[in-house]
Design an enzyme around this catalytic site. Structure first.
Site, PDB file in Angstrom:
ATOM      1  CG  HIS A 107      -1.911   1.074   1.276  1.00 56.31           C
ATOM      2  ND1 HIS A 107      -2.591   1.397   2.427  1.00 56.31           N
ATOM      3  CD2 HIS A 107      -2.344   1.962   0.344  1.00 56.31           C
ATOM      4  CE1 HIS A 107      -3.397   2.408   2.190  1.00 56.31           C
ATOM      5  NE2 HIS A 107      -3.266   2.775   0.930  1.00 56.31           N
ATOM      6  CD  GLU A 110      -2.177   2.543  -3.955  1.00 59.31           C
ATOM      7  OE1 GLU A 110      -2.594   3.721  -4.019  1.00 59.31           O
ATOM      8  OE2 GLU A 110      -2.672   1.676  -3.216  1.00 59.31           O
ATOM      9  CG  HIS A 111      -0.088   6.054  -1.045  1.00 61.64           C
ATOM     10  ND1 HIS A 111      -0.750   7.170  -0.589  1.00 61.64           N
ATOM     11  CD2 HIS A 111      -1.000   5.056  -0.985  1.00 61.64           C
ATOM     12  CE1 HIS A 111      -1.995   6.861  -0.265  1.00 61.64           C
ATOM     13  NE2 HIS A 111      -2.168   5.573  -0.485  1.00 61.64           N
ATOM     14  CD  GLU A 208      -5.544   5.085   2.436  1.00 59.26           C
ATOM     15  OE1 GLU A 208      -6.221   4.297   1.753  1.00 59.26           O
ATOM     16  OE2 GLU A 208      -4.411   5.487   2.096  1.00 59.26           O
TER      17      GLU A 208
END
Length: 1019
Positions: A107, A110-111, A208
């Protein structure tokens, strides 16, 4: 981005009949071969094209596309192209990412890959490209076992630009340490400029996932997957468990990229009407030609099968808007290895079987679990799930008493036994197969994205994506299996559920101290990290914080990025032809569109005459009116007929501000339905029964629906808190704002909670017929319908006349003789906007913040400048302040409905964010932007203005708001004409201190500063 993927995949895995995995098809396809599909038919298996070899060319008539499968010669990368006569072209690349810990490495990666690359070394090229293109979609998703990077656009030059940026980001990212610290996590002084301020955890993904783990439904789903498949990658949280995220190092991130982000581990997908050869050439030259084949060790092994069931508890936080402090329980089965998701027919069968068992009031589990009111609704995880290598099926309840857990487990086992003994009615099976036919014919604007999501999991585990698309073959095979063996489905129930020992029972109980424990655990983790620091380490942290702040504050040079020009935007809009008339005295709008044999029907019923005391009940009325029974049908029969004869029938509230007057609006309820041409009379007969004889006499049925509705509203706040904050902030600024808060804001959430807790619903039952008399009244109606026009003119003329005659006949059956009635918008000339700041304490560790300012309506000359300002301020100022510096997952500004609205999403801050909103206005008034900034904002605004519209929605803007193509074109020309002077002018006149009338709302954890401030209303 992580949580979005979870939702999207749950809606798109397998052929999810209950949740409609096919979100519809695009407006431009036809019942004939098209140039896009014809072009690719020339390819032959074995043919070499730009470093790729064609493996297979397959026509897929079900979806009016031709699929081309290829493999890259050097790297082994897999490629699928879906050629279809659709201008909204899509690209995606997905990589199998299989983490083995809870740090969220896929994750965070991905950012981080989107923060700069070799060819495009500027910071945040992804977000910058949002304003340099006319994309219809740009994002990235992290699933449990893959990461996907998709975009779509209607512009050929734009496609090439975005493809270049995406390829370089995925395969050649910079992966800088400061980007990792910003996007992932960092230990930093609360005030980066003050070394004496306390050290705290920061980071976009960190915040998040704190927000994601405040969502009980998501926590439940995550924990269920982790415990059902404990032995490999599904046993960890791919998005990152908040307290484990700080265990990830920058070096580990780079290593994960090196081992997972290689073309040999990639699957490329393109879709639409653009030439395949061009895509292959660019992908090969810019990326794949620079790699050699490897053997990535990313395969997911089968989960060892348990020889006995397992039971586990979990706790969750309590919400002030939940209907009660209650338990959840779910029984989840891992389907044995016979049902790998790569077996397309077995997956189809299980998905259909799942819908037969749980969907709608005729389903066995609905009857056994929902109607006895043991709980408020099915558990948040329910039904077939094909998002993991081996599929699962879950069934359970939420909102139940702890003492009923064993009872529910027994009911589940008994219900399986009853299904095995009795099977399913043939009519129910036909209704589900009819739904599949509807799904294949219905067209949406994002079919390419839906397709990419639909095939992702199966393809990720080396299944054949083309076989997955041959839906008619699966239907034919299914019908034959039933014909050959009438007990075909019952035997599946025995195999997958009755005799399956790989079964997990997960019970979830409320803990009033849950949030407090989470805060304490984070503080303990923080202190442990701090105690390990030397003074030198603390100095280094401070200096790195200053370095990051300095970079975040600098104006970035984005000249290396490709960009479209304003001159690339079409100067005029595409005209939508509509016809108006009357049928039985009711105003009707006709919009002829290529709907593939579908008929779409909408009707607006005015609420002008509705008494004030009934308004809060309108959303409940809309929710239950199509689910209580009507005419000679009880609610089960009504549901069955709707499934057999329509694509769905619904009623919803509709509040539409006038396009030229802020204090005028139209309020009503919108009736919506669709059906195949052949079922048009049946659909109108159902509407006739709903209008003339709805059933409002079954209190037990109403209580079931009320409990489900209240639970759904309460569960949705943690994921949509920014929408609730924006709605509340707008409440006292316009007449429509107050109505929207009443119908869909926190006021409605709390009202439904009160109704769900009523011991006696007799008073509610008496209220519903009163609302019906005001709403379902022929004198308060107008209608809109999309017609099928893809056949010959002669048939069109006949069909058009047939439809009109049918309408007239049905209307006269509804109402008898009627006169023409013109809906007059509601006007409140004495409305006085007022300022209010509202705070809702919520059991979340993060905030949702909004500020709304009253401005001008759509046709006002300043509306266009405010639109451009909102987009520019978001990209050039608020993104940096709220997300990069503040650590929120998202934030920005938007203009619409006469309101200029600021918002933030999953935000660790409150006062700091409100200050950023105000400083954003100061930034705009000072004119600290360039002509390039304005041009980019125009591109971004026009990408939304010109986004594709489905045939079923053509003409709806005019129908709902009265905004004609001429008004849209005038607004378009004003958007083109926006200048730096006009932006500075509107910022000062409407948003400046002393000029604005504003509302503020925050949803978030307890806040002593706000509670002590008398200017805030604390709910």
């Amino acid at each position: 981005m992580y949580n979005v993927m979870q939702q999207l995949m749950q809606a798109s895995n397998g052929l999810s009949l209950g949740k409609s995995s096919f979100q519809g098809h695009n407006p431009s396809w036809r019942f004939r071969s098209t140039p896009a599909t014809e072009r690719v038919l020339q390819y032959q298996a074995g043919q070499k094209i730009h470093g790729f070899t064609v493996k297979e060319v397959v026509a897929v008539p079900d979806l009016f596309l031709t699929a081309v499968k290829l493999t890259h010669d050097n790297t082994g990368a897999q490629y699928l192209h879906a050629a279809r006569d659709d201008k909204n072209n899509l690209f995606s690349v997905q990589l199998r990412t299989t983490p083995m810990d809870n740090t969220g490495v896929p994750h965070i990666l991905e950012h981080t890959v989107l923060c700069g690359s070799e060819k495009y070394p500027c910071r945040d090229p992804f977000f910058k490209m949002l304003n340099r293109s006319l994309s219809t979609f740009m994002n990235a998703f992290t699933a449990s076992d893959f990461t996907m990077y998709p975009f779509s656009t209607q512009n050929g030059k734009d496609f090439q630009n975005l493809l270049s940026v995406y390829l370089d980001a995925v395969f050649f990212p910079c992966l800088g340490e400061l980007d990792f610290r910003q996007e992932g996590w960092r230990l930093e002084n609360e005030n980066p400029s003050d070394p004496t301020s306390p050290l705290v955890f920061k980071g976009v993904v960190f915040n998040e996932m704190k927000g994601a783990f405040s969502d009980n439904e998501q926590v439940y789903a995550q924990y269920l997957q982790n415990k059902l498949y404990p032995d490999h990658t599904y046993g960890v949280v791919s998005g990152g468990e908040p307290l484990a995220i700080p265990d990830l190092s920058w070096e580990q991130l780079k290593h994960f990229h090196a081992t997972h982000y290689h073309p040999s581990n990639a699957r490329f997908f393109t879709y639409g009407d653009m030439p395949l050869e061009q895509h292959l050439k660019q992908i090969h030259e810019e990326a794949l030609s620079k790699f050699e084949r490897t053997e990535p060790d990313t395969a997911v092994p089968n989960q060892p099968h348990w020889d006995r069931p397992v039971s586990l508890p979990i706790q969750y936080h309590c919400s002030s808007v939940s209907t009660s402090l209650s338990d959840n329980v779910v029984v989840s089965f891992m389907c044995p290895s016979l049902c790998s998701i790569t077996d397309t027919f077995e997956g189809f069968t299980l998905s259909l079987l799942s819908s037969l068992m749980i969907s709608g009031p005729n389903a066995p589990f609905y009857k056994a679990l929902i109607e006895p009111k043991i709980g408020t609704d099915f558990s948040s995880v329910v039904g077939y799930d094909g998002s993991t290598k081996e599929a699962s099926f879950s069934i359970g309840l939420q909102g139940m008493a702890e003492e009923d857990i064993e009872k529910v487990k027994q009911i589940i086992i008994q219900t399986f036994d009853e299904i095995i003994a009795n099977g399913f009615e043939e009519e129910r099976i036909e209704a589900l197969l009819h739904k599949i036919e509807i799904q294949m014919k219905h067209q949406s604007t994002s079919f390419g994205l839906s397709l990419a999501s639909y095939i992702a999991s199966c393809w990720n585990h080396d299944g054949d994506p083309v076989q997955l698309l041959k839906i008619s073959d699966r239907v034919t095979q299914f019908r034959q299996a039933l014909k050959d063996n009438p007990r075909f489905l019952q035997e599946k129930v025995v195999h997958y559920f009755k005799d399956n020992t790989h079964r997990l029972t997960l019970s979830m109980s409320p803990d009033e101290a849950y949030l407090e424990k989470q805060v304490k655990a984070e503080e303990e983790k923080l202190q442990k990290n701090i105690q390990a620091l030397s003074e030198s380490d603390k100095k280094d942290i401070y200096e790195k914080g200053l370095e990051l702040l300095s970079i975040q504050s600098k104006t970035q040079d984005a000249s290396c990025l490709p960009a479209l020009k304003v001159s690339d935007i079409e100067p005029t809009i595409a005209v939508t032809r509509v016809e108006t008339g009357t049928a039985g005295g009711v105003p009707v709008q006709y919009c002829e569109q290529p709907t593939n044999g579908m008929v779409y029907f909408r009707a607006m019923c005015s609420l002008n005459s509705l008494p004030e005391d009934l308004r809060l009940y309108v959303p409940l009325f809309c929710s239950v009116i199509t689910k209580m029974g009507c005419g000679g049908l009880d609610y089960r029969q009504q549901d069955q007929q709707m499934e057999l004869k329509t694509g769905g029938m619904s009623i919803s509230t509709s509040v539409n501000p006038d396009y030229s007057n802020m204090d005028m609006y139209e309020q009503g309820v919108l009736l919506s339905s669709s059906c195949l041409e052949r079922n048009l009379p049946d659909m109108f007969h159902l509407w006739s029964d709903i209008f003339n004889s709805p059933h409002f006499d079954d209190e037990e049925r109403l209580r079931v629906l009320v409990m489900m509705s209240a639970q759904e509203l309460a569960n949705g706040i943690s994921n949509s808190g920014h929408m609730y904050a924006m709605t509340r902030a707008a409440r006292n600024l316009t007449p429509t704002g107050e109505l929207q808060e009443t119908f869909g804001g926190m006021e409605q959430v709390k009202f439904m909670k009160r109704v769900a807790e009523m011991p006696d619903l007799t008073q509610v039952l008496r209220t519903l017929p009163r609302i019906k008399r005001h709403i379902l009244n022929p004198l308060n109606m107008r209608w809109v319908k999309s017609l099928h026009v893809t056949v010959t003119y002669q048939r069109l003329r006949f069909y058009y006349d047939f439809s009109l005659l049918t309408l007239r006949k049905v209307f006269y059956n509804f109402f008898g003789q009627m006169c023409v009635y013109l809906i007059i918008p509601t006007q409140e000339p004495n409305f006085k906007p007022c300022q209010m700041k509202t705070f809702f304490p919520m059991p979340f560790p993060i905030n949702f913040v909004s500020e709304c300012i009253r401005t001008v309506p759509f046709t006002h000359e300043d509306c266009a400048s405010l639109n451009i300002l909102a987009r520019m301020m978001t990209a050039k100022y608020l993104h940096g302040e709220i997300r990069e510096k503040g650590g929120a997952y998202g934030g920005g500004a938007r203009m619409g409905g006469g309101l200029f609205t600021f918002y933030s999403y999953r935000d660790p801050n409150t006062v700091q964010t409100l200050s950023a909103f105000r400083k954003g206005v100061d930034w705009a008034i000072s004119g600290q932007f360039t002509q390039q900034d304005i041009n980019e904002a125009k591109l971004s605004v026009f990408s939304a203005v010109d986004s594709p519209v489905a045939p079923s929605d053509k003409g709806m803007g005019r129908f709902l708001s009265g905004i004609t193509d001429e008004l849209k074109q005038a607004h378009r020309e004003r958007l083109f004409a926006v200048t730096d002077k006009s932006i500075v002018d509107v910022a000062g006149r409407y948003l400046g201190i002393g000029q604005r009338t504003c509302g503020v709302a925050i949803l978030g954890p307890e806040n002593d500063t706000i509670k002590k401030d008398p200017s805030w209303v604390v709910k």
